[in-house]
Enzyme design. Structure first.
Site, PDB file in Angstrom:
ATOM      1  N   ARG A 120      32.196  13.788  10.590  1.00 26.63           N
ATOM      2  CA  ARG A 120      32.354  13.227   9.601  1.00 26.63           C
ATOM      3  C   ARG A 120      33.545  13.733   8.560  1.00 26.63           C
ATOM      4  O   ARG A 120      33.886  14.395   8.270  1.00 26.63           O
ATOM      5  CB  ARG A 120      30.838  13.177   8.746  1.00 26.63           C
ATOM      6  CG  ARG A 120      30.848  12.359   7.143  1.00 26.63           C
ATOM      7  CD  ARG A 120      29.721  12.021   6.632  1.00 26.63           C
ATOM      8  NE  ARG A 120      30.252  11.628   5.079  1.00 26.63           N
ATOM      9  CZ  ARG A 120      30.789  10.917   4.612  1.00 26.63           C
ATOM     10  NH1 ARG A 120      31.156   9.687   5.642  1.00 26.63           N
ATOM     11  NH2 ARG A 120      30.693  10.940   3.257  1.00 26.63           N
TER      12      ARG A 120
ATOM     13  N   ASP B 138      37.015  13.117  -7.208  1.00 25.59           N
ATOM     14  CA  ASP B 138      36.983  12.759  -7.694  1.00 25.59           C
ATOM     15  C   ASP B 138      36.477  14.722  -8.286  1.00 25.59           C
ATOM     16  O   ASP B 138      35.263  14.882  -7.155  1.00 25.59           O
ATOM     17  CB  ASP B 138      35.509  11.825  -7.927  1.00 25.59           C
ATOM     18  CG  ASP B 138      34.605  11.867  -9.318  1.00 25.59           C
ATOM     19  OD1 ASP B 138      36.136  11.614 -11.088  1.00 25.59           O
ATOM     20  OD2 ASP B 138      33.845  11.730  -9.546  1.00 25.59           O
TER      21      ASP B 138
ATOM     22  N   HIS C  37      23.818  -2.312  17.042  1.00 25.38           N
ATOM     23  CA  HIS C  37      24.417  -2.696  15.922  1.00 25.38           C
ATOM     24  C   HIS C  37      25.711  -2.544  15.849  1.00 25.38           C
ATOM     25  O   HIS C  37      26.497  -2.706  14.901  1.00 25.38           O
ATOM     26  CB  HIS C  37      23.523  -2.157  15.149  1.00 25.38           C
ATOM     27  CG  HIS C  37      21.725  -2.264  14.229  1.00 25.38           C
ATOM     28  ND1 HIS C  37      21.000  -1.118  14.928  1.00 25.38           N
ATOM     29  CD2 HIS C  37      21.604  -3.036  13.516  1.00 25.38           C
ATOM     30  CE1 HIS C  37      20.104  -1.909  15.146  1.00 25.38           C
ATOM     31  NE2 HIS C  37      20.364  -2.675  13.715  1.00 25.38           N
TER      32      HIS C  37
ATOM     33  N   GLU D 234      26.670  11.180   3.346  1.00 27.79           N
ATOM     34  CA  GLU D 234      25.735  10.982   4.611  1.00 27.79           C
ATOM     35  C   GLU D 234      26.272  12.156   5.327  1.00 27.79           C
ATOM     36  O   GLU D 234      25.637  11.939   6.634  1.00 27.79           O
ATOM     37  CB  GLU D 234      26.820   9.692   5.573  1.00 27.79           C
ATOM     38  CG  GLU D 234      27.105   8.259   5.042  1.00 27.79           C
ATOM     39  CD  GLU D 234      28.178   8.267   4.116  1.00 27.79           C
ATOM     40  OE1 GLU D 234      28.506   9.654   3.424  1.00 27.79           O
ATOM     41  OE2 GLU D 234      28.271   7.023   2.751  1.00 27.79           O
TER      42      GLU D 234
ATOM     43  N   GLY E 159      34.806  12.071   5.217  1.00 29.04           N
ATOM     44  CA  GLY E 159      34.495  11.529   4.292  1.00 29.04           C
ATOM     45  C   GLY E 159      35.216  11.749   3.032  1.00 29.04           C
ATOM     46  O   GLY E 159      35.375  12.562   2.982  1.00 29.04           O
ATOM     47  N   THR E 160      34.920  11.113   1.815  1.00 29.60           N
ATOM     48  CA  THR E 160      35.733  11.013   0.415  1.00 29.60           C
ATOM     49  C   THR E 160      34.535  11.826   0.020  1.00 29.60           C
ATOM     50  O   THR E 160      32.984  11.776   0.028  1.00 29.60           O
ATOM     51  CB  THR E 160      36.277  10.005  -0.176  1.00 29.60           C
ATOM     52  OG1 THR E 160      35.134   8.794  -0.110  1.00 29.60           O
ATOM     53  CG2 THR E 160      37.238   9.281   0.104  1.00 29.60           C
TER      54      THR E 160
HETATM   55  O1  LIG Z   1      34.645   7.413   1.914  1.00 28.87           O
HETATM   56  P1  LIG Z   1      33.506   7.676   2.523  1.00 28.87           P
HETATM   57  O2  LIG Z   1      33.195   8.177   4.337  1.00 28.87           O
HETATM   58  O3  LIG Z   1      32.505   6.147   3.019  1.00 28.87           O
HETATM   59  O4  LIG Z   1      32.434   8.576   1.942  1.00 28.87           O
HETATM   60  C1  LIG Z   1      31.823   8.172   0.034  1.00 28.87           C
HETATM   61  O5  LIG Z   1      31.858   7.183  -0.036  1.00 28.87           O
HETATM   62  C2  LIG Z   1      31.240   5.600  -0.140  1.00 28.87           C
HETATM   63  C3  LIG Z   1      30.754   6.067  -2.071  1.00 28.87           C
HETATM   64  O6  LIG Z   1      32.373   6.246  -2.326  1.00 28.87           O
HETATM   65  C4  LIG Z   1      29.181   6.989   0.313  1.00 28.87           C
HETATM   66  O7  LIG Z   1      29.845   6.495   1.761  1.00 28.87           O
HETATM   67  C5  LIG Z   1      30.279   8.690   0.273  1.00 28.87           C
HETATM   68  O8  LIG Z   1      29.203   9.474   0.796  1.00 28.87           O
HETATM   69  O1  LIG Z   2      31.078  11.286  -6.968  1.00 31.92           O
HETATM   70  C1  LIG Z   2      31.036  10.894  -5.801  1.00 31.92           C
HETATM   71  C2  LIG Z   2      32.870  10.623  -5.597  1.00 31.92           C
HETATM   72  C3  LIG Z   2      32.863   9.894  -4.180  1.00 31.92           C
HETATM   73  N1  LIG Z   2      32.084   9.849  -3.505  1.00 31.92           N
HETATM   74  C4  LIG Z   2      30.725  10.671  -3.554  1.00 31.92           C
HETATM   75  O2  LIG Z   2      29.278   9.636  -2.674  1.00 31.92           O
HETATM   76  N2  LIG Z   2      30.676  10.773  -4.689  1.00 31.92           N
END
Ligand SMILES: O=P(O)(O)O[C@H]1O[C@H](CO)[C@@H](O)[C@H]1O
Ligand SMILES: O=c1cc[nH]c(=O)[nH]1
Length: 259
Positions: free
Chosen positions: A94, A221, A13, A198, A96-97
């Site tokens: 990780r 958010d 992958h 994740e 992430g958001t």
């Molecule tokens: O900004 P990433 O790393 O993608 O993480 C967040 O953003 C996504 C959702 O908008 C989901 O993958 C969540 O975990």
């Molecule tokens: O509430 C939220 C905001 C960003 N990403 C998410 O997975 N959840």
């Protein structure tokens, strides 16, 4: 019986082979974030792109490091961690958001994730639910030291890792609204700091593979408060700089241990 798919030099992958990535890997969900993160590396090169998996490799402090996107959710993330480990990855962060899970946590803050609520399906296909999704202590301490060094506001704690983005963020319009709201109240009462998709997978799969993993999330958010007026791209640097600084700290620590 041999699995022919799994024997290729290039993993099925991620399309990477041994030597393409460093031991230290940043894992954003968003493939578009990889190029932005790679700009923080010395001599970054795009080494692969397939499906949701984009990878750049460069160096930090002279050590090879990489960034690979996981895509959204547990299934694609588990594949990324498994295949990166096959080609030599040892430490995962990780980046992430996420959404805030407590009223005092605001957009632009960071959440350094110590453990994750396994509110998703992928890790149940790896481990019984009693097994915790826990971040590695050294990676977590490096992330905390990095955020402190950069004078950023951060919150240490548990993330809810979920499978359904809209099931959660638009709970009141869902057929299962009552159950979803009751579960969310439980996570909040338990002190969860953020919600994303994740971290649990990164932590559980890394545990099984005996690799180190941690996570830092940018709060984008907050369902308890009015939206702030800082655009995401302006605050994204806080997330990336913390991940980069933590990797540098880990590289320095690991060099001392290896000596
Ligand atoms: O900004 P990433 O790393 O993608 O993480 C967040 O953003 C996504 C959702 O908008 C989901 O993958 C969540 O975990
Ligand atoms: O509430 C939220 C905001 C960003 N990403 C998410 O997975 N959840």
């Amino acid at each position: 019986m041999a699995h022919t798919l799994f024997n290729d030099e290039y993993k099925y992958h991620i399309k990477l082979k041994q030597g393409d990535v460093g031991r230290y890997i940043l894992l954003p969900g968003d493939p578009g974030r990889c190029e932005v993160i790679a700009k923080w590396f010395d001599n970054p090169v795009k080494v692969a792109q397939n499906r949701e998996y984009v990878t750049y490799t460069g160096t930090l402090l002279g050590e090879k490091v990489s960034v690979t996107s996981t895509g959204i959710g547990g299934p694609s993330t588990a594949i990324a961690v498994e295949e990166l480990a096959m080609v030599g990855a040892e430490t995962f962060i990780r980046v992430g958001t996420s959404g805030a899970m407590q009223p005092g946590i605001v957009v632009g803050d960071l959440a350094i994730v110590t453990a994750a609520i396994r509110d998703e399906g992928t890790t149940r296909q790896y481990m019984p639910i009693e097994f915790p999704a826990v971040a590695n202590i050294d990676v977590t301490l490096a992330l905390r030291a990095a955020a402190e060094k950069l004078c950023l506001t951060f919150h240490l704690g548990v993330s809810q890792s979920k499978d359904s983005f809209y099931g959660e963020v638009e709970r009141d319009r869902q057929p299962l609204a009552e159950q979803l709201n009751a579960r969310r109240r439980a996570w909040i009462a338990g002190g969860a700091v953020c919600s994303e998709m994740e971290a649990a997978t990164v932590f559980v799969v890394s545990s099984i593979l005996h690799r180190r993993a941690g996570g830092v999330m940018l709060i984008v958010d907050n369902q308890f408060a009015e939206a702030g007026n800082e655009p995401h791209h302006q605050i994204l640097d806080r997330l990336i700089s913390t991940g980069i600084e933590a990797i540098k700290l880990l590289i320095e620590q690991d060099r001392v241990v290896r000596r």
